[in-house]
Design a protein around this motif. Structure first.
Motif, PDB file in Angstrom:
ATOM      1  N   SER A   1       0.855  -1.181   0.000  1.00 15.44           N
ATOM      2  CA  SER A   1       0.000   0.000   0.000  1.00 15.44           C
ATOM      3  C   SER A   1       0.892   1.232   0.000  1.00 15.44           C
ATOM      4  N   ASP A   2       0.726   2.076  -1.016  1.00 20.10           N
ATOM      5  CA  ASP A   2       1.519   3.286  -1.146  1.00 20.10           C
ATOM      6  C   ASP A   2       0.617   4.349  -1.766  1.00 20.10           C
ATOM      7  N   SER A   3       1.134   5.562  -1.923  1.00 22.97           N
ATOM      8  CA  SER A   3       0.288   6.662  -2.393  1.00 22.97           C
ATOM      9  C   SER A   3      -0.273   6.430  -3.791  1.00 22.97           C
ATOM     10  N   ASN A   4       0.455   5.746  -4.687  1.00 23.73           N
ATOM     11  CA  ASN A   4      -0.062   5.488  -6.029  1.00 23.73           C
ATOM     12  C   ASN A   4       0.057   4.013  -6.406  1.00 23.73           C
ATOM     13  N   LEU A   5      -0.017   3.148  -5.412  1.00 28.75           N
ATOM     14  CA  LEU A   5       0.055   1.717  -5.683  1.00 28.75           C
ATOM     15  C   LEU A   5      -0.570   0.946  -4.529  1.00 28.75           C
ATOM     16  N   HIS A   6      -1.478   0.055  -4.878  1.00 26.55           N
ATOM     17  CA  HIS A   6      -2.107  -0.816  -3.874  1.00 26.55           C
ATOM     18  C   HIS A   6      -2.202  -2.201  -4.492  1.00 26.55           C
ATOM     19  N   ILE A   7      -1.672  -3.209  -3.784  1.00 26.99           N
ATOM     20  CA  ILE A   7      -1.695  -4.580  -4.290  1.00 26.99           C
ATOM     21  C   ILE A   7      -2.314  -5.490  -3.242  1.00 26.99           C
ATOM     22  N   ASN A   8      -3.395  -6.166  -3.642  1.00 21.58           N
ATOM     23  CA  ASN A   8      -4.022  -7.188  -2.807  1.00 21.58           C
ATOM     24  C   ASN A   8      -3.707  -8.550  -3.399  1.00 21.58           C
ATOM     25  N   ALA A   9      -3.564  -9.537  -2.536  1.00 22.92           N
ATOM     26  CA  ALA A   9      -3.330 -10.914  -2.971  1.00 22.92           C
ATOM     27  C   ALA A   9      -4.474 -11.783  -2.478  1.00 22.92           C
ATOM     28  N   HIS A  10      -4.954 -12.670  -3.359  1.00 23.94           N
ATOM     29  CA  HIS A  10      -5.967 -13.658  -2.980  1.00 23.94           C
ATOM     30  C   HIS A  10      -5.248 -14.979  -2.746  1.00 23.94           C
ATOM     31  N   PHE A  11      -5.501 -15.579  -1.582  1.00 24.98           N
ATOM     32  CA  PHE A  11      -4.840 -16.816  -1.200  1.00 24.98           C
ATOM     33  C   PHE A  11      -5.764 -18.005  -1.410  1.00 24.98           C
ATOM     34  N   ILE A  12      -5.184 -19.094  -1.898  1.00 22.12           N
ATOM     35  CA  ILE A  12      -5.864 -20.378  -1.949  1.00 22.12           C
ATOM     36  C   ILE A  12      -5.129 -21.298  -0.995  1.00 22.12           C
ATOM     37  N   GLY A  13      -5.758 -22.403  -0.621  1.00 24.94           N
ATOM     38  CA  GLY A  13      -5.049 -23.291   0.287  1.00 24.94           C
ATOM     39  C   GLY A  13      -5.823 -24.518   0.678  1.00 24.94           C
ATOM     40  N   LYS A  14      -5.216 -25.230   1.603  1.00 19.17           N
ATOM     41  CA  LYS A  14      -5.792 -26.453   2.159  1.00 19.17           C
ATOM     42  C   LYS A  14      -5.531 -26.458   3.651  1.00 19.17           C
ATOM     43  N   LYS A  15      -6.387 -27.124   4.352  1.00 21.81           N
ATOM     44  CA  LYS A  15      -6.223 -27.300   5.792  1.00 21.81           C
ATOM     45  C   LYS A  15      -5.903 -28.770   6.039  1.00 21.81           C
ATOM     46  N   SER A  16      -4.820 -29.010   6.730  1.00 23.70           N
ATOM     47  CA  SER A  16      -4.432 -30.375   7.074  1.00 23.70           C
ATOM     48  C   SER A  16      -4.926 -30.686   8.487  1.00 23.70           C
ATOM     49  N   GLU A  17      -5.339 -31.922   8.693  1.00 15.31           N
ATOM     50  CA  GLU A  17      -5.823 -32.331  10.015  1.00 15.31           C
ATOM     51  C   GLU A  17      -4.750 -32.153  11.084  1.00 15.31           C
ATOM     52  N   ASN A  18      -3.485 -32.282  10.698  1.00 14.72           N
ATOM     53  CA  ASN A  18      -2.384 -32.233  11.658  1.00 14.72           C
ATOM     54  C   ASN A  18      -1.844 -30.830  11.893  1.00 14.72           C
ATOM     55  N   MET A  19      -2.385 -29.830  11.196  1.00 18.60           N
ATOM     56  CA  MET A  19      -1.852 -28.471  11.288  1.00 18.60           C
ATOM     57  C   MET A  19      -2.874 -27.533  11.923  1.00 18.60           C
ATOM     58  N   THR A  20      -2.369 -26.537  12.619  1.00 18.77           N
ATOM     59  CA  THR A  20      -3.246 -25.530  13.217  1.00 18.77           C
ATOM     60  C   THR A  20      -3.463 -24.349  12.275  1.00 18.77           C
ATOM     61  N   ARG A  21      -2.818 -24.383  11.117  1.00 16.92           N
ATOM     62  CA  ARG A  21      -2.966 -23.291  10.144  1.00 16.92           C
ATOM     63  C   ARG A  21      -3.235 -23.880   8.771  1.00 16.92           C
ATOM     64  N   ASP A  22      -3.683 -23.018   7.855  1.00 19.90           N
ATOM     65  CA  ASP A  22      -3.904 -23.427   6.476  1.00 19.90           C
ATOM     66  C   ASP A  22      -2.570 -23.439   5.725  1.00 19.90           C
ATOM     67  N   PHE A  23      -2.418 -24.368   4.767  1.00 22.80           N
ATOM     68  CA  PHE A  23      -1.364 -24.257   3.771  1.00 22.80           C
ATOM     69  C   PHE A  23      -1.893 -23.252   2.762  1.00 22.80           C
ATOM     70  N   THR A  24      -1.132 -22.215   2.413  1.00 18.35           N
ATOM     71  CA  THR A  24      -1.649 -21.191   1.507  1.00 18.35           C
ATOM     72  C   THR A  24      -0.646 -20.835   0.429  1.00 18.35           C
ATOM     73  N   TRP A  25      -1.214 -20.377  -0.702  1.00 19.22           N
ATOM     74  CA  TRP A  25      -0.432 -19.902  -1.828  1.00 19.22           C
ATOM     75  C   TRP A  25      -1.166 -18.716  -2.433  1.00 19.22           C
ATOM     76  N   VAL A  26      -0.442 -17.823  -3.112  1.00 21.86           N
ATOM     77  CA  VAL A  26      -1.053 -16.672  -3.774  1.00 21.86           C
ATOM     78  C   VAL A  26      -1.621 -17.125  -5.112  1.00 21.86           C
ATOM     79  N   GLN A  27      -2.950 -16.988  -5.262  1.00 20.97           N
ATOM     80  CA  GLN A  27      -3.622 -17.383  -6.505  1.00 20.97           C
ATOM     81  C   GLN A  27      -3.735 -16.209  -7.473  1.00 20.97           C
ATOM     82  N   SER A  28      -3.893 -14.992  -6.941  1.00 17.94           N
ATOM     83  CA  SER A  28      -4.054 -13.842  -7.832  1.00 17.94           C
ATOM     84  C   SER A  28      -3.685 -12.548  -7.119  1.00 17.94           C
ATOM     85  N   LEU A  29      -3.470 -11.518  -7.948  1.00 18.97           N
ATOM     86  CA  LEU A  29      -3.200 -10.168  -7.463  1.00 18.97           C
ATOM     87  C   LEU A  29      -4.200  -9.210  -8.078  1.00 18.97           C
TER      88      LEU A  29
END
Length: 170
Positions: A34-62
């Protein structure tokens, strides 16, 4: 592994070379610049593993906003990966960009001088540039069967989790 990179789970490498991991949430959007003339959002995709407390995530789009313009760059969903099939999705100001296959193919909008999108490989990779503002190198890559097995991602035949490996220069 170079400064300005966003890749894998995702791993951010700052301009100073320091690496940090961002464990977002699948199917969520996050502001990454986020800057005065630039803003970039990322959409994350992922999976949740039974053994993990967090999602596995990757950037799908900007979603990129600058001046009065918008650029979308994304990885199209695909069940099985084929290196010869283009999975790169591009829009400029809400209009789909039809970028010819073949390294070096270039698209220039008539309404925004200094903006260019150029293929850096025959398919699945492009350089998005706005002169004097930013350059983003985007490559669509899959989660391979080997990566899934080693890291226990649980990727199935229904979705290879095509995502973006990115590098930024401001």
């Amino acid at each position: 592994n170079k400064p300005g990179a966003v890749c894998q789970d995702p791993r951010f490498i700052g301009a100073d070379g320091i690496t940090f991991y961002f464990h977002g949430k699948k199917d969520q959007d996050f502001c990454i610049v986020s800057d005065s003339n630039l803003h970039i959002n990322a959409h994350f995709i992922g999976k949740k593993s039974e053994n993990m407390t967090r999602d596995f995530t990757w950037v799908q789009s900007l979603g990129i906003l600058f001046d009065n313009h918008q650029i979308f760059v994304g990885a199209k969903r695909t069940a099985t990966w084929d290196n010869a099939v283009d999975r790169l999705d591009l829009d400029f100001d809400g209009q789909q960009i039809l970028l010819s296959e073949g390294e070096g193919s270039k698209w220039l909008p008539g309404t925004a001088p200094g903006v260019s999108i150029t293929r850096s490989l025959d398919v699945n990779a492009a350089v998005i540039e706005v002169e004097g503002n930013f350059q983003i190198k985007a490559t669509v890559v899959p989660i391979t069967e080997k990566e899934s097995r080693i890291h226990k991602y649980g990727v199935t035949d229904e979705d290879c989790f095509a995502h973006l490996d990115l590098s930024f220069k401001f």
